[in-house]
Design an enzyme around this catalytic site. Structure first.
Site: not given
Ligand code: AMP
Length: 394
Positions: A7, A88, A177, A204, A206-207, A236, A278, A280, A327, A379
């Site tokens: 990627n 990718r 995705h 679900l 970041n995107g 976004r 984020d 979290r 998420i 992926e």
């Molecule tokens: P990704 O783009 O798939 O890497 O996902 C990133 C998102 O996943 C971010 O918003 C993180 O805050 C969320 N995330 C990762 N671990 C956790 C967790 N333990 N609890 C809540 N959200 C999480």
């Protein structure tokens, strides 16, 4: 047979090396800050993580370091053992409906599609060229984020805009995705023991995007012409009333680029919470009683619920709802809000199972009308599988 899954971003390069068909991960890593100062790479190997500060003037230099690591760590004795490299590609538009072997025509088409993915497609082309230089005998494949969504019918991918915008400027829904939606929906169908199934995948991260998958084929997805459509994302906005944009430009004097930055980088969870993109941080804020964090979470769940309800009608029922990505795999609170919001369908959350993070598990009760699962996405593996299959065909 060794297959690399790659990627390439504008200043980064992620890779995973798989032994196929066993699908064992041999090595993985990421090169960062390529072409910028303070560049470095990290590699995961035998459960250990190694970080090296090196000068990475361009992608070709990064691939040079990668090949050195593969040889020095005895992953391969010769680079000819790498039979396939899967790249990718973010945007394949309506030119590609599946993974293809890269030849000069494919490379040119990926490059020609750059106006639709200005940050991603040019970087992928650079990555492909760098890998072909070092591994000329491998089968190089292009795995498109958009390909899985090419089965959508016209009424799903067309916008009610002047038709010429579609014919003359290629404005339509492409989705994103796709590799993740494909991986998760295949796994869901396996769990159901039924290829002919109605699946909703909630990717679900970041995107974020949802897809409606009927008998293995995507018939609708929430991302659109760009990855800024559909559900609320980290920064976004997702779906909005299009007329907001010219209105804001008029009243504030913002330029199109400034508005573009606002809807892509300053909106979503960040825009509403004012705290973070984020989830979290937003979750923590909500637990501490921050009203805007609570609101951001409500808005986030609501939009996902709306899409699931819409796909229930479009699919004619749902056999499984799947949660995946950062998420979807980890946020128990988000999953709970979404599933609780679907009570009217007779969907019930298993509170105990929902405490699990990052593992494949059913999170609905046995008497739930629709089973809900967490299915971790992969992926890289999907890219490796497609590339392995095409390498075998050659
Ligand atoms: P990704 O783009 O798939 O890497 O996902 C990133 C998102 O996943 C971010 O918003 C993180 O805050 C969320 N995330 C990762 N671990 C956790 C967790 N333990 N609890 C809540 N959200 C999480």
């Amino acid at each position: 047979m060794i297959i690399l899954s790659v990627n390439a971003g504008s200043s980064s390069l992620k890779f995973t090396g798989f032994e196929m068909p066993s699908e064992d991960v041999l090595i993985s890593g990421v090169f960062e800050r390529i072409g910028i100062d303070n560049s470095f790479y990290t590699i995961k190997l035998n459960g250990e993580k190694i970080r090296k500060e090196v000068e990475l003037a361009n992608h070709s230099v990064a691939v040079g370091f990668l090949t050195k690591e593969l040889l020095e760590n005895n992953i391969v004795e010769s680079l000819d053992e790498i039979k396939g490299v899967g790249h990718r590609i973010v945007q394949g538009a309506d030119k590609f409906d599946k993974t293809v072997v890269i030849d000069e025509r494919v490379l040119e088409t990926i490059s020609d599609l750059s106006p639709l993915a200005p940050l991603h497609n040019p970087a992928a082309v650079v990555g492909i060229k760098a890998f072909r230089e070092f591994m000329p005998n491998a089968t190089h494949t292009a795995v498109f984020d958009t390909a899985f969504h090419q089965t959508m019918p016209e009424e799903a991918y067309l916008y009610a805009l002047p038709y010429e915008w579609y014919t003359d400027y290629a404005v339509r829904r492409y989705g994103a995705h796709g590799t993740s939606h494909k991986f998760v929906s295949i796994r869901a169908a396996e769990i159901l023991g039924n290829k002919d199934s109605k699946i909703v995948v909630c990717h679900l991260g970041n995107g974020g995007s949802l897809s409606a998958v009927l008998n293995g084929k995507c018939i609708d997805t929430s991302m659109g012409f760009t990855p800024n459509a559909g559900v609320v994302m980290g920064s976004r906005c997702g779906d909005i009333d299009a007329s907001i944009l010219p209105y804001i430009m008029k009243v504030t004097g913002m330029t199109p680029d400034e508005v573009d930055t606002a809807i892509n980088k300053k909106s979503g969870l960040l825009g509403i919470s004012g705290v973070s993109s984020d989830s979290r941080d937003v979750e923590m804020g909500a637990e501490e009683g921050n009203k805007r964090c609570i609101l951001a979470q409500k808005l986030y769940a609501r939009r996902v619920i709306e899409y699931i309800a819409k796909y229930y009608c479009i699919l004619g029922g749902i056999d499984m709802i799947c949660f995946t990505a950062g998420i979807g795999e980890n946020s128990c609170a988000t999953r709970k809000s979404i599933i609780d919001g679907l009570k009217v369908y007779g969907i019930k959350l298993d509170e105990e199972a929902n405490k699990t993070r990052g593992e494949e598990i059913m999170i609905s009760t046995k008497d739930s009308t629709i089973p809900c699962y967490v299915i971790p996405t992969n992926e890289e593996l999907m890219i490796a599988r497609d590339t392995y299959n095409l390498s075998m065909d050659k």
